[in-house]
Write a protein that holds these residues in place. Structure first.
Motif, short mmCIF file in Angstrom:
data_model
loop_
_atom_site.label_atom_id
_atom_site.label_comp_id
_atom_site.label_asym_id
_atom_site.label_seq_id
_atom_site.Cartn_x
_atom_site.Cartn_y
_atom_site.Cartn_z
N ILE A 1 -126.14 -34.47 66.15
CA ILE A 1 -126.20 -33.17 65.49
C ILE A 1 -127.49 -32.43 65.85
O ILE A 1 -127.48 -31.22 66.09
N GLU A 2 -128.61 -33.17 65.90
CA GLU A 2 -129.90 -32.54 66.21
C GLU A 2 -129.93 -31.95 67.62
O GLU A 2 -130.73 -31.05 67.90
N ALA A 3 -129.09 -32.44 68.50
CA ALA A 3 -129.03 -31.92 69.87
C ALA A 3 -128.08 -30.74 70.01
O ALA A 3 -127.95 -30.18 71.09
N GLY A 4 -127.41 -30.38 68.93
CA GLY A 4 -126.49 -29.26 68.97
C GLY A 4 -125.03 -29.64 69.05
O GLY A 4 -124.16 -28.76 69.11
N TYR A 5 -124.72 -30.94 69.09
CA TYR A 5 -123.33 -31.35 69.09
C TYR A 5 -122.70 -31.06 67.72
O TYR A 5 -123.39 -31.04 66.69
N LYS A 6 -121.40 -30.91 67.71
CA LYS A 6 -120.68 -30.75 66.45
C LYS A 6 -120.48 -32.09 65.74
O LYS A 6 -120.07 -32.11 64.58
N TRP A 7 -120.75 -33.17 66.45
CA TRP A 7 -120.51 -34.50 65.91
C TRP A 7 -121.77 -35.35 66.08
O TRP A 7 -122.53 -35.17 67.04
N PRO A 8 -122.00 -36.31 65.19
CA PRO A 8 -123.19 -37.14 65.31
C PRO A 8 -123.06 -38.20 66.40
O PRO A 8 -121.97 -38.44 66.93
N GLN A 9 -124.17 -38.78 66.75
CA GLN A 9 -124.19 -40.06 67.48
C GLN A 9 -124.47 -41.12 66.44
O GLN A 9 -125.37 -40.96 65.61
N PHE A 10 -123.71 -42.20 66.45
CA PHE A 10 -123.87 -43.25 65.45
C PHE A 10 -124.45 -44.51 66.08
O PHE A 10 -123.97 -44.98 67.12
N SER A 11 -125.47 -45.06 65.43
CA SER A 11 -125.96 -46.41 65.73
C SER A 11 -125.40 -47.32 64.65
O SER A 11 -125.59 -47.07 63.45
N ILE A 12 -124.73 -48.39 65.05
CA ILE A 12 -123.98 -49.20 64.10
C ILE A 12 -123.86 -50.63 64.62
O ILE A 12 -123.93 -50.86 65.83
N HIS A 13 -123.71 -51.57 63.73
CA HIS A 13 -123.43 -52.95 64.13
C HIS A 13 -122.03 -53.00 64.75
O HIS A 13 -121.08 -52.44 64.20
N ARG A 14 -121.92 -53.61 65.92
CA ARG A 14 -120.62 -53.67 66.58
C ARG A 14 -119.56 -54.29 65.67
O ARG A 14 -118.42 -53.81 65.60
N GLY A 15 -119.92 -55.33 64.96
CA GLY A 15 -118.97 -55.98 64.07
C GLY A 15 -118.53 -55.07 62.93
O GLY A 15 -117.37 -55.12 62.50
N THR A 16 -119.44 -54.25 62.44
CA THR A 16 -119.09 -53.30 61.38
C THR A 16 -118.10 -52.26 61.89
O THR A 16 -117.12 -51.94 61.21
N LEU A 17 -118.35 -51.74 63.10
CA LEU A 17 -117.41 -50.78 63.68
C LEU A 17 -116.04 -51.42 63.88
O LEU A 17 -115.00 -50.83 63.54
N GLN A 18 -116.02 -52.64 64.40
CA GLN A 18 -114.74 -53.31 64.61
C GLN A 18 -114.03 -53.54 63.28
O GLN A 18 -112.81 -53.38 63.19
N GLN A 19 -114.78 -53.89 62.23
CA GLN A 19 -114.16 -54.13 60.93
C GLN A 19 -113.59 -52.84 60.35
O GLN A 19 -112.52 -52.85 59.74
N ILE A 20 -114.30 -51.71 60.55
CA ILE A 20 -113.77 -50.42 60.09
C ILE A 20 -112.44 -50.12 60.76
O ILE A 20 -111.46 -49.71 60.12
N LEU A 21 -112.40 -50.34 62.07
CA LEU A 21 -111.16 -50.10 62.81
C LEU A 21 -110.06 -51.08 62.39
O LEU A 21 -108.89 -50.70 62.24
N LEU A 22 -110.44 -52.34 62.21
CA LEU A 22 -109.45 -53.36 61.82
C LEU A 22 -108.88 -53.06 60.44
O LEU A 22 -107.65 -53.15 60.24
N ASP A 23 -109.74 -52.72 59.49
CA ASP A 23 -109.25 -52.40 58.14
C ASP A 23 -108.27 -51.23 58.19
O ASP A 23 -107.22 -51.25 57.52
N ALA A 24 -108.61 -50.21 58.98
CA ALA A 24 -107.71 -49.06 59.09
C ALA A 24 -106.39 -49.44 59.75
O ALA A 24 -105.32 -48.97 59.35
N ALA A 25 -106.46 -50.32 60.75
CA ALA A 25 -105.23 -50.75 61.44
C ALA A 25 -104.34 -51.56 60.51
O ALA A 25 -103.11 -51.40 60.51
N ILE A 26 -104.93 -52.42 59.71
CA ILE A 26 -104.14 -53.20 58.75
C ILE A 26 -103.46 -52.28 57.75
O ILE A 26 -102.28 -52.44 57.40
#
Length: 428
Positions: A88-113
């Protein structure tokens, strides 16, 4: 019309969610017996974050990830080389996210289930082979732990999202051999520590031979006012070093690499202290594969690390897998679950990712650190005594261009998958 997806990582789960979004059934087959949130930190760039937001995952991501504010490069002495705003600070409409890989995978997995149902996410299913049928493909699986057959499944397409050691790619390219090691080793860990710089800064320090990367992956401090700081220590090993290939991912021994960083105590970051306080660190070889001339064979194609494994330079591995998933989905929406969709996907994504693999081999935007080391190994007062501002800007801009996340261009583009009231075409 079911699409079979080999691999339940970030790419495979994003593809399943994307196909569900356009009304195409998908089923994931994962080799391991249980999908667990493993790994360390990663970054997801704005062009990929946009696509995850289109999948309705913004709030879940924002609750667990850090909105990266800036990327900053430093010399081995801790002197600034270059910094630029991110997200966002660079002018993008969307953020860049720093995240634990396992947390991102779990978010996707929960949504898929939730969306696909647990019956469409099958563990202990290791792909052993496939054959094309009159209207699709038939894939065969075993339980890798026991070696026993786990049956066969039929679908319209088979998408290989099974990583750098892809079973599908191995069958398509049986003479390729193991991933290519470039002589560098990564030691990675997560340490509870104080915030540094802006509190949302990703830093890279050092040069091609010896480098340190770190960034926060927890938004809020815990009860001890500490943040989770993801870090990567890297060294290009001497020619005499014998990497034990059978130990592809093993627990790191601090005494093997900490001495190289013992003097990296900067005013704004204590590198050896961060390493020493890490409870569990892991060792990885820095590997990739040569780009191949073809991903798609009939009703089978490669995606993510199965298609284009690349060095973790420029924060692009997971982001490119997410883009693959969305382009596949867009082409299935346009052509149905057919070979034509896979051919169109490959035509767009293979040249782009091949260029990125090769650019990452040349250190991508991180080449500024090596240029500083070569021109001023004993240090400098200000970086413009060593590198011109134009050189710095050109390197950063070129990487964004190749990786596909220039601010103006990305902001002006619509999402990759555009949902309408049209019904997806049937497989043929």
């Amino acid at each position: 019309m079911t699409v079979l997806i080999a691999g339940g990582g970030i790419g495979g789960l994003t593809l399943a969610l994307s196909l569900h979004q356009i009304g195409v059934p998908a089923r994931i087959f994962e080799s391991v017996s249980e999908l667990r949130p493993l790994g360390v930190g990663i970054n997801v760039l704005p062009h990929a974050v946009r696509e995850l937001i289109e999948l309705g995952l913004h709030d879940r991501l924002d609750a667990h990830a850090v909105r990266t504010k800036e990327l900053a490069y430093f010399s081995k002495h801790g002197k600034p080389i270059w910094s630029e705003p991110r997200g966002i600070e660079a002018g993008y409409k969307w953020p860049q996210f720093s995240i634990h890989r396992g947390t991102l995978q779990q978010i996707l997995l929960d949504a898929a289930i939730e969306r696909l149902g647990p019956e469409n996410i099958l563990t202990s299913h290791h792909l052993t082979g496939w054959s094309e049928t009159e209207n699709g493909v038939r894939a065969e699986f075993i339980d890798k732990a026991t070696g026993k057959s786990n049956g066969a499944h039929e679908g319209a397409l088979l998408i290989a999202a099974d990583g750098i050691h892809s079973a599908v790619r191995e069958k398509l390219y049986p003479d390729e051999g193991p991933p290519i090691w470039n002589g560098r080793i990564l030691w990675r860990g997560i340490t509870d520590s104080d915030a540094f710089l802006s509190g949302r800064t990703m830093i890279m320090a050092g040069h091609e031979i010896l480098k340190f990367v770190c960034y926060p992956i927890s938004k809020q401090a815990d009860s001890a006012d500490k943040f989770k700081i993801n870090w990567v220590a890297e060294r290009h090993m001497p020619p005499t070093y014998q990497w034990r290939r059978e130990d592809y991912n093993r627990t790191a021994r601090l005494e093997e690499f900490l001495p190289w960083f013992k003097d990296w105590k900067f005013d704004w970051l204590d590198v050896p202290g961060l390493i020493e306080r890490c409870p569990h660190a892991y060792e990885y070889p820095l590997v990739d594969r040569d780009p191949v001339a073809q991903w798609t064979f009939g009703r089978v194609t490669l995606m993510g690390d199965a298609a284009h494994p690349m060095y973790p330079i420029g924060s692009n591995g997971a982001s490119q897998a997410i883009l693959d998933a969305r382009v596949i989905t867009r082409e299935i929406l346009a052509h149905g679950a057919t070979n034509a969709a896979l051919v169109a996907y490959e035509a767009e994504r293979r040249p782009a990712t091949s260029d990125l693999v090769m650019l990452n081999r040349r250190n991508g935007p991180e080449q500024v650190m090596q240029m500083v080391e070569e021109r001023a190994p004993n240090g400098y007062d200000v970086v413009t005594d060593v590198l011109s501002l134009q050189e710095l800007e050109d390197i950063a801009a070129n990487y964004k261009r190749v990786a596909g996340f220039q601010v103006e261009g990305l902001n002006a583009k619509p999402p990759i998958v555009q949902i309408t009231q049209a019904t997806p075409r049937a497989a043929s």
